[in-house]
Design a protein around this motif. Sequence first.
Motif, PDB file in Angstrom:
ATOM      1  N   VAL A   1      -3.915  -2.415   8.477  1.00 18.82           N
ATOM      2  CA  VAL A   1      -2.474  -2.204   8.313  1.00 18.82           C
ATOM      3  C   VAL A   1      -1.937  -2.941   7.095  1.00 18.82           C
ATOM      4  N   LEU A   2      -2.305  -4.216   6.936  1.00 23.37           N
ATOM      5  CA  LEU A   2      -1.823  -4.973   5.783  1.00 23.37           C
ATOM      6  C   LEU A   2      -2.380  -4.422   4.477  1.00 23.37           C
ATOM      7  N   GLY A   3      -3.608  -3.947   4.499  1.00 26.61           N
ATOM      8  CA  GLY A   3      -4.175  -3.329   3.296  1.00 26.61           C
ATOM      9  C   GLY A   3      -3.445  -2.062   2.905  1.00 26.61           C
ATOM     10  N   ALA A   4      -3.049  -1.265   3.906  1.00 29.45           N
ATOM     11  CA  ALA A   4      -2.285  -0.047   3.618  1.00 29.45           C
ATOM     12  C   ALA A   4      -0.905  -0.382   3.061  1.00 29.45           C
ATOM     13  N   ILE A   5      -0.238  -1.375   3.647  1.00 27.70           N
ATOM     14  CA  ILE A   5       1.073  -1.797   3.143  1.00 27.70           C
ATOM     15  C   ILE A   5       0.944  -2.351   1.732  1.00 27.70           C
ATOM     16  N   ASP A   6      -0.080  -3.153   1.521  1.00 26.29           N
ATOM     17  CA  ASP A   6      -0.311  -3.750   0.216  1.00 26.29           C
ATOM     18  C   ASP A   6      -0.561  -2.675  -0.848  1.00 26.29           C
TER      19      ASP A   6
END
Length: 102
Positions: free
Chosen positions: A78-83
């Motif tokens: 999830v954080l990688g997608a947001i990033d």
Amino acid sequence: MMAGFGHGTRRYPRSRSRTWSRSGPDRATLGIIGVICAVAGFFVLGIILGPVAIVCGWLAMGRSWTGSRPVPALVALVLGAIDTLLAVIWLAGAATPGTGLF
């Protein structure tokens, strides 16, 4: 003399419980690496570290959406997608004529 003809003691070079390759990192390690890449991507090189975090999270989840999902793997994904999304928006804003986002 013919002891072991076709039935040697080295029939199973590894134990039966371990059938996968142990040359790479395991799932828990990939999840932690993905979380670290995702958090670092918010500060530097988000366009590179974001997709790395997504890949690490996906591999840590076992390349499947079904079953139990480890928390670090899901957080990394999830954080990688947001990033990655923020980095693409920032690059698109910086590429447009004018002032961009900031």
